[in-house]
Design a protein around this motif. Sequence first.
Motif, PDB file in Angstrom:
ATOM      1  N   LEU A  80       0.837  -1.205   0.000  1.00 46.74           N
ATOM      2  CA  LEU A  80       0.000   0.000   0.000  1.00 46.74           C
ATOM      3  C   LEU A  80       0.872   1.257   0.000  1.00 46.74           C
ATOM      4  O   LEU A  80       0.571   2.234  -0.699  1.00 46.74           O
ATOM      5  CB  LEU A  80      -0.925  -0.009   1.218  1.00 46.74           C
ATOM      6  N   ALA A  81       1.941   1.242   0.768  1.00 43.22           N
ATOM      7  CA  ALA A  81       2.858   2.385   0.787  1.00 43.22           C
ATOM      8  C   ALA A  81       3.495   2.601  -0.578  1.00 43.22           C
ATOM      9  O   ALA A  81       3.701   3.742  -1.011  1.00 43.22           O
ATOM     10  CB  ALA A  81       3.936   2.177   1.845  1.00 43.22           C
ATOM     11  N   MET A  82       3.812   1.509  -1.270  1.00 45.05           N
ATOM     12  CA  MET A  82       4.371   1.625  -2.617  1.00 45.05           C
ATOM     13  C   MET A  82       3.367   2.257  -3.574  1.00 45.05           C
ATOM     14  O   MET A  82       3.724   3.118  -4.392  1.00 45.05           O
ATOM     15  CB  MET A  82       4.796   0.244  -3.122  1.00 45.05           C
ATOM     16  N   LEU A 130       1.524   7.007  -6.738  1.00 45.04           N
ATOM     17  CA  LEU A 130       0.542   8.067  -6.977  1.00 45.04           C
ATOM     18  C   LEU A 130       1.128   9.450  -6.708  1.00 45.04           C
ATOM     19  O   LEU A 130       0.818  10.417  -7.412  1.00 45.04           O
ATOM     20  CB  LEU A 130      -0.686   7.840  -6.094  1.00 45.04           C
ATOM     21  N   THR A 131       1.967   9.555  -5.690  1.00 49.51           N
ATOM     22  CA  THR A 131       2.600  10.835  -5.372  1.00 49.51           C
ATOM     23  C   THR A 131       3.487  11.305  -6.521  1.00 49.51           C
ATOM     24  O   THR A 131       3.527  12.496  -6.848  1.00 49.51           O
ATOM     25  CB  THR A 131       3.439  10.713  -4.094  1.00 49.51           C
ATOM     26  N   ASP A 132       4.171  10.360  -7.154  1.00 48.84           N
ATOM     27  CA  ASP A 132       5.086  10.705  -8.244  1.00 48.84           C
ATOM     28  C   ASP A 132       4.386  10.839  -9.588  1.00 48.84           C
ATOM     29  O   ASP A 132       4.974  11.350 -10.550  1.00 48.84           O
ATOM     30  CB  ASP A 132       6.182   9.646  -8.366  1.00 48.84           C
ATOM     31  N   ASP A 189      -6.780   0.737  -7.010  1.00 50.44           N
ATOM     32  CA  ASP A 189      -7.147   1.744  -7.994  1.00 50.44           C
ATOM     33  C   ASP A 189      -6.419   3.039  -7.661  1.00 50.44           C
ATOM     34  O   ASP A 189      -5.608   3.089  -6.724  1.00 50.44           O
ATOM     35  CB  ASP A 189      -8.668   1.931  -8.073  1.00 50.44           C
ATOM     36  N   THR A 190      -6.708   4.095  -8.391  1.00 48.71           N
ATOM     37  CA  THR A 190      -5.975   5.352  -8.200  1.00 48.71           C
ATOM     38  C   THR A 190      -6.426   6.135  -6.970  1.00 48.71           C
ATOM     39  O   THR A 190      -5.904   7.216  -6.709  1.00 48.71           O
ATOM     40  CB  THR A 190      -6.095   6.238  -9.450  1.00 48.71           C
ATOM     41  N   HIS A 191      -7.380   5.587  -6.230  1.00 47.84           N
ATOM     42  CA  HIS A 191      -7.773   6.174  -4.946  1.00 47.84           C
ATOM     43  C   HIS A 191      -7.290   5.308  -3.783  1.00 47.84           C
ATOM     44  O   HIS A 191      -7.737   5.490  -2.648  1.00 47.84           O
ATOM     45  CB  HIS A 191      -9.297   6.338  -4.881  1.00 47.84           C
ATOM     46  N   LEU A 192      -6.415   4.374  -4.085  1.00 49.44           N
ATOM     47  CA  LEU A 192      -5.850   3.433  -3.115  1.00 49.44           C
ATOM     48  C   LEU A 192      -6.882   2.463  -2.551  1.00 49.44           C
ATOM     49  O   LEU A 192      -6.669   1.859  -1.499  1.00 49.44           O
ATOM     50  CB  LEU A 192      -5.141   4.168  -1.969  1.00 49.44           C
ATOM     51  N   LYS A 193      -7.978   2.301  -3.251  1.00 46.07           N
ATOM     52  CA  LYS A 193      -8.939   1.264  -2.879  1.00 46.07           C
ATOM     53  C   LYS A 193      -8.356  -0.093  -3.270  1.00 46.07           C
ATOM     54  O   LYS A 193      -7.909  -0.272  -4.404  1.00 46.07           O
ATOM     55  CB  LYS A 193     -10.276   1.485  -3.576  1.00 46.07           C
ATOM     56  N   GLU A 194      -8.394  -1.026  -2.336  1.00 48.61           N
ATOM     57  CA  GLU A 194      -7.825  -2.342  -2.606  1.00 48.61           C
ATOM     58  C   GLU A 194      -8.755  -3.133  -3.527  1.00 48.61           C
ATOM     59  O   GLU A 194      -9.910  -3.376  -3.200  1.00 48.61           O
ATOM     60  CB  GLU A 194      -7.606  -3.102  -1.298  1.00 48.61           C
ATOM     61  N   LEU A 195      -8.220  -3.541  -4.677  1.00 48.67           N
ATOM     62  CA  LEU A 195      -8.979  -4.337  -5.639  1.00 48.67           C
ATOM     63  C   LEU A 195      -8.694  -5.826  -5.485  1.00 48.67           C
ATOM     64  O   LEU A 195      -9.566  -6.655  -5.742  1.00 48.67           O
ATOM     65  CB  LEU A 195      -8.645  -3.893  -7.070  1.00 48.67           C
ATOM     66  N   PRO A 224       1.891   9.822   4.351  1.00 44.99           N
ATOM     67  CA  PRO A 224       0.456  10.160   4.410  1.00 44.99           C
ATOM     68  C   PRO A 224      -0.371   9.080   5.100  1.00 44.99           C
ATOM     69  O   PRO A 224      -1.331   9.388   5.813  1.00 44.99           O
ATOM     70  CB  PRO A 224       0.062  10.290   2.927  1.00 44.99           C
ATOM     71  N   LEU A 225       0.000   7.816   4.879  1.00 43.01           N
ATOM     72  CA  LEU A 225      -0.736   6.703   5.478  1.00 43.01           C
ATOM     73  C   LEU A 225      -0.524   6.660   6.989  1.00 43.01           C
ATOM     74  O   LEU A 225      -1.454   6.398   7.759  1.00 43.01           O
ATOM     75  CB  LEU A 225      -0.296   5.392   4.842  1.00 43.01           C
ATOM     76  N   ALA A 226       0.710   6.922   7.408  1.00 40.90           N
ATOM     77  CA  ALA A 226       1.021   6.943   8.837  1.00 40.90           C
ATOM     78  C   ALA A 226       0.289   8.090   9.539  1.00 40.90           C
ATOM     79  O   ALA A 226      -0.225   7.916  10.654  1.00 40.90           O
ATOM     80  CB  ALA A 226       2.525   7.071   9.044  1.00 40.90           C
TER      81      ALA A 226
END
Length: 235
Positions: free
Chosen positions: A101-103, A108-110, A137-143, A201-203
């Motif tokens: 998830l961090a990756m 997305l940040t880059d 997905d591009t909103h970090l929703k786990e698919l 951001p996740l932390a």
Amino acid sequence: MSDQHYILCIETATSTCSVSLSNRQELLGLREAREPNMHASALTVFIQELVADCGITFDSISAVAVSKGPGSYTGLRIGVSVAKGLCYALDIPLISVNSLLAMAQGYLTDNAELGKNLVLCPMIDARRMEVYVAAFDTHLKELEETKALIVDESSFSHWTKKGYFVVLFGTGADKLGALFGEHNEIEVVLGFQNSAAHMMPLAWQKYNNQSFEDIAYFEPFYLKDFVATTPKKMF
């Protein structure tokens, strides 16, 4: 209440040893290097240097976030052990972040402008053609949840047949360039590196939600059991 919330992030899931320090979501400093088997000798040095260079004391740190896995068994064990030790000593909370998830957050940040029909597949090398992978997905929703996968040419066809464009990145993707080099619906991004900065951001989100780990019982997410090997006898 102080407006300063310093969070130390530790990333050791791959051969990259990375430490970041942030105040809320502002990155204050980063120490990282990529070299096999360096975590044990470099991690605590990086942390001490980073805290000193950012001009704060260890007592000012509000929480420690650690990349929990999947990834290198030894790297994760060292990272989590150091993170737990700091939390015990400083009496501060421990935050865990899924390494994949961090990756995805880092990608997305880059890459701010991305299409809607995009599937992000961060990968960590698990030797030979096996990888640890998840899909977002591009909103970090786990698919697709984190799993171990032996990759072949049809591994992502269930996405491409539905009209999605698939992006593979991370240490696990670096070996897949030849396999998917001619595929128009799959992009292999070479050279993507894990970084503690991706965790920030996740932390911070978990810190705000007070989503903390039990320091005494928390263990890394190894995904697969560690298998020790012994050298063959020479006669």
